[in-house]
Design an enzyme around this catalytic site. Structure first.
Site, mmCIF file in Angstrom:
data_model
loop_
_atom_site.group_PDB
_atom_site.id
_atom_site.type_symbol
_atom_site.label_atom_id
_atom_site.label_comp_id
_atom_site.label_asym_id
_atom_site.label_seq_id
_atom_site.Cartn_x
_atom_site.Cartn_y
_atom_site.Cartn_z
ATOM 1 N N ASP A 1 33.940 46.235 34.520
ATOM 2 C CA ASP A 1 35.018 47.197 34.292
ATOM 3 C C ASP A 1 35.768 47.393 35.621
ATOM 4 O O ASP A 1 35.384 46.855 36.668
ATOM 5 C CB ASP A 1 34.478 48.514 33.711
HETATM 6 C C1 BGC Z 1 38.357 51.168 31.231
HETATM 7 C C2 BGC Z 1 38.285 49.914 30.379
HETATM 8 C C3 BGC Z 1 39.598 49.190 30.418
HETATM 9 C C4 BGC Z 1 39.912 48.871 31.858
HETATM 10 C C5 BGC Z 1 41.177 48.075 32.027
HETATM 11 C C6 BGC Z 1 38.889 50.889 32.607
HETATM 12 O O1 BGC Z 1 39.173 52.069 33.289
HETATM 13 O O2 BGC Z 1 37.068 51.745 31.313
HETATM 14 O O3 BGC Z 1 37.922 50.265 29.067
HETATM 15 O O4 BGC Z 1 39.534 48.049 29.623
HETATM 16 O O5 BGC Z 1 40.036 50.072 32.576
HETATM 17 O O6 BGC Z 1 42.300 48.839 31.819
#
Ligand code: BGC
Length: 740
Positions: free
Chosen positions: A279
């Site tokens: 993530d």
């Molecule tokens: C979130 C993810 C997301 C990623 C990309 C993160 O802050 O937890 O779910 O896909 O950002 O935007």
């Protein structure tokens, strides 16, 4: 007659078929390419960035040419992506295409209901169609990877990301997550209109302590395997192309550095050969977790655990070369990660496909029609006293009131960065269109859902007085749910309770429509409304879906995918709990305590609120009355290797058709590890005409009765099994058989 059956969680064949497809030769192409790559180029593939702003800078162009990046996320316009792809595939040394990812969560340009709302449809068919439409729109703009579906089991409505979840139940979440994967990925990933899905967040992110986002999760392995992992397993079996690690620690180990999750479970037990991405900055956040000393330590631990691609933070790019040179990381580990990345790029056909001419996609009539149907299917009728709904013709004028009646972006919910306000139809606009403007009075009452001021109440009250009925739009505006939007209170924010009190005092019938990204607690508001509809954040076409449902042009069919508490103090509350040694009984509603001389009630409950939920999992009403009866078993005994048929009659006692979601629950009564009081094993959506009676059948086989024993082995044990065919987790007709 529409009649669909979803008994098998996910067909294993799908996965095999998907991975066996025209991808013949993928492995040898991966190896040939890998053999030609420098260490820098490999590390470049392992790096993902947001840094591609429009117009693309010369610096980024040079980096793409040099193979510095394997992927970009949430970045660029269609034209920027096309240009970046052109540079990568014609000017970089090895011509490796870029992979563009984006959070296409509940639609791309056409915004569908939030995932929790989609889950309330209990309809894998329409969920799959929405994902497919999102894939068509995103792929046309050069995006071939979405960070969805999110399948974190969510049992705590304080957590803002409950909006992105598919609810509390592993079976329902897994079934719907698999449907989304099929929709995004189509029959072949190499189809230009398919996009790679991503199972996230692996794992246990939804178990954040106290519902506070990013917080630690402490989950015993048995619960992890019983509850939190099954949706991921279902997605894996549906052929999901990638996994994303979660931000949280799990039992003290960050998920992003968690060898148990990423190596043992995902790669070894599930034989997964897709891509694992971290993530957002989760690799270097392991330093703050106190799990890695510095960026080098974080990179080493993430790679060792099995993170192939680092999202946004740059520890791989900055540290891996020297880690390899010092022997702290082996080239074999790097190659393993790069293989998983290249494999996906080959599977997507990126090396073959022409770069599409940049286009801007806009929602069209058919995508908006799907959005309306999906929104209608997501709505849950929670109360309908004296058949207030559907609003009959005698209701000539309607007062549309409330902060969410006409707030285009607030009906979209979290993750709607690509939404276009001009394609939204709000409930107010829809009522005006359907009834004619002269039959609609409007007064928002509050400026937004958090507004504390009662200054505009007088106008709302006078609108209510001037109409035959009031439709009151309450809830949470979009920004109150989603990532980092945890709440400690679940009540209607701002002065909304006071608004309903004021409107109720007019004596006019009130229909409350609640739009929110989570289960809210609204007992007192519901008490003052004759009817309550839970509409979640319904997306682009929430307006017409709500208005038509209220006017009887749609039949309500949504069912709660998550338990609604009476108060935040009951959280976590979910239907599939174990029994205590002192389970409270229905007789103890109203909280008997006795007196000092004769205390009573030494049972598992609260002394200040009933122990039962406000609305149970699976609950939802129709505009008709449905009756369950005549449960029957094909045999009193289920032998290993066989199955048993359970049936019940469902009768429509009213004058309107209904789509009923018939739910099948089981309980293993005695086992070496205590089992939940109920567990959903399958469901069917059944259309019943007025007056119709149908026998609905479910197959129960030993795999439905399997559970993890204390050695983490999936077992079945002989003994008594209870089974219910039910309209929700708290009711139904039950029977018992024996597993031998
Ligand atoms: C979130 C993810 C997301 C990623 C990309 C993160 O802050 O937890 O779910 O896909 O950002 O935007």
């Amino acid at each position: 007659m529409r009649f669909s059956l979803y008994t098998a969680p996910v067909a294993l064949v799908t996965a095999a078929a998907l991975f066996a497809q025209p991808q013949a030769g993928v492995e040898s192409r991966v190896e040939q390419l890998l053999a030609r790559m420098t260490l820098e180029e490999k590390i470049g593939q392992m790096s993902q960035s947001t840094a591609m702003s429009a117009p693309i800078s010369d610096n980024i162009k040079a980096e793409i040419r040099a193979g510095r990046w394997g992927s970009f996320l949430n970045a660029g316009s269609p034209a920027d992506r096309a240009e970046a792809q052109r540079i990568a595939t014609t000017e970089s040394r090895l011509r490796i295409p870029l992979l563009f990812g984006r959070d296409v969560i509940h639609g791309y340009k056409t915004i569908f209901p939030i995932p929790l709302g989609q889950a309330a449809s209990w309809d894998p068919g329409i969920v799959e169609q929405m994902a497919q439409q999102a894939a068509r729109e995103a792929s046309a703009e050069g995006i071939r990877w979405t960070f969805a579906p999110m399948m974190d089991i969510a049992r705590d409505p304080r957590w803002g990301r409950v909006a992105e979840s598919l609810g509390e139940d592993p079976y329902l979440s897994g079934t719907l997550a698999a449907a989304m994967v099929r929709g995004f990925q189509g029959s072949s990933l190499s189809d230009a209109a398919s996009i790679a899905a991503c199972a996230k967040h692996f794992a246990a992110y939804g178990a954040a302590e106290a519902g506070r986002d990013y917080n630690s999760a402490w989950i015993p392995e048995i619960l992890l395997r019983e509850v939190y992992l099954p949706p991921f397993r279902a997605a894996r079996e549906a052929g999901v192309a990638s996994f994303m690690t979660s931000f949280n620690t799990l039992n003290g180990i960050p998920a992003t550095g968690n060898r148990f999750l990423l190596r043992q479970i995902l790669r070894e037990e599930w034989h997964y050969d897709g891509l694992v991405v971290s993530d957002y900055e989760a690799v270097t956040e392991m330093i703050k977790h106190g799990f890695a000393r510095d960026a080098a330590g974080a990179a080493k631990k993430a790679l060792a655990a099995g993170v192939d691609m680092e999202m946004v933070s740059t520890s791989y790019f900055e540290q891996l070369r020297s880690l390899v040179e010092h022997g702290a990381v082996s080239i074999g580990e790097i190659d393993g990660a790069v293989r998983n990345i290249l494999r996906l790029k080959f599977r997507l056909g990126l090396f073959e496909q022409k770069i599409p001419a940049p286009v801007e996609v806009v929602p069209n009539a058919s995508s908006l029609e799907l959005a309306e149907r999906a929104a209608a299917e997501s709505m849950v009728l929670l109360k309908n006293e004296a058949n207030l709904l559907p609003l009959i013709d005698a209701v000539r004028t309607v007062a549309v009131i409330g902060p969410l009646a006409d707030s285009a972006m607030d009906q979209m919910g979290t993750w709607s960065m690509d939404a276009r306000p001009e394609t939204v139809e709000t409930p107010l606009a829809a009522f005006r269109r359907l009834l004619g403007a002269d039959r609609v009075r409007y007064a928002p009452g509050l400026r937004n859902s958090r507004d504390q001021s009662t200054d505009a109440f007088a106008a709302a009250v006078s609108a209510a007085r001037s109409a035959d009925a009031v439709v009151l739009f309450l809830g949470e505006e979009s920004i109150l749910s989603g990532e980092a939007r945890s709440r400690a209170f679940l009540d209607l924010p701002g002065a909304q309770q006071a608004l309903i009190d004021a409107v109720h005092a007019t004596g006019k019938p009130v229909v409350a429509v609640i739009m929110a990204g989570r289960p809210l607690t609204f007992h007192d508001a519901a008490a003052k409304a004759g009817a309550v509809v839970y509409a979640w954040h319904p997306g682009d076409r929430g307006g017409p879906a709500i208005a038509k449902l209220l006017l009887g042009q749609y039949e309500p069919s949504g069912r709660l995918p998550i338990t609604f508490p009476r108060t935040v103090g009951q959280v976590p509350i979910y239907y599939s709990h174990l029994n205590t040694g002192r389970a409270a009984s229905e007789k103890e509603l109203g909280i008997p305590m006795g007196n000092p001389a004769n205390p009573e009630g030494y049972t598992s409950k609260y002394i200040d609120v009933d122990f039962t939920p406000e609305y149970p999992f699976g609950f939802g009403l129709s505009y008709t009355t449905l009756e369950y009866s005549a449960i029957a078993l094909s045999s009193p005994v289920l032998e290993t290797g066989q199955s048993i048929t359970v049936s019940a009659d469902i009768a429509n006692r009213g004058t309107r058709a209904a789509t009923e979601t018939v739910q099948c629950y089981i309980r293993v009564v005695v086992a070496s590890v205590a089992q939940p009081v109920r567990k959903l094993t399958s469901f069917q959506r059944v259309l019943l005409k007025p007056g119709e009676r149908r026998t609905v059948r479910f197959t129960v086989s030993p795999k439905d009765l399997a559970f993890y024993d204390e050695h983490m082995k999936l077992v079945t044990e002989p003994g008594r099994i209870q089974v219910w065919i039910a309209p929700d987790a708290a009711r139904g007709v039950g029977a018992e058989f024996e597993l031998r």
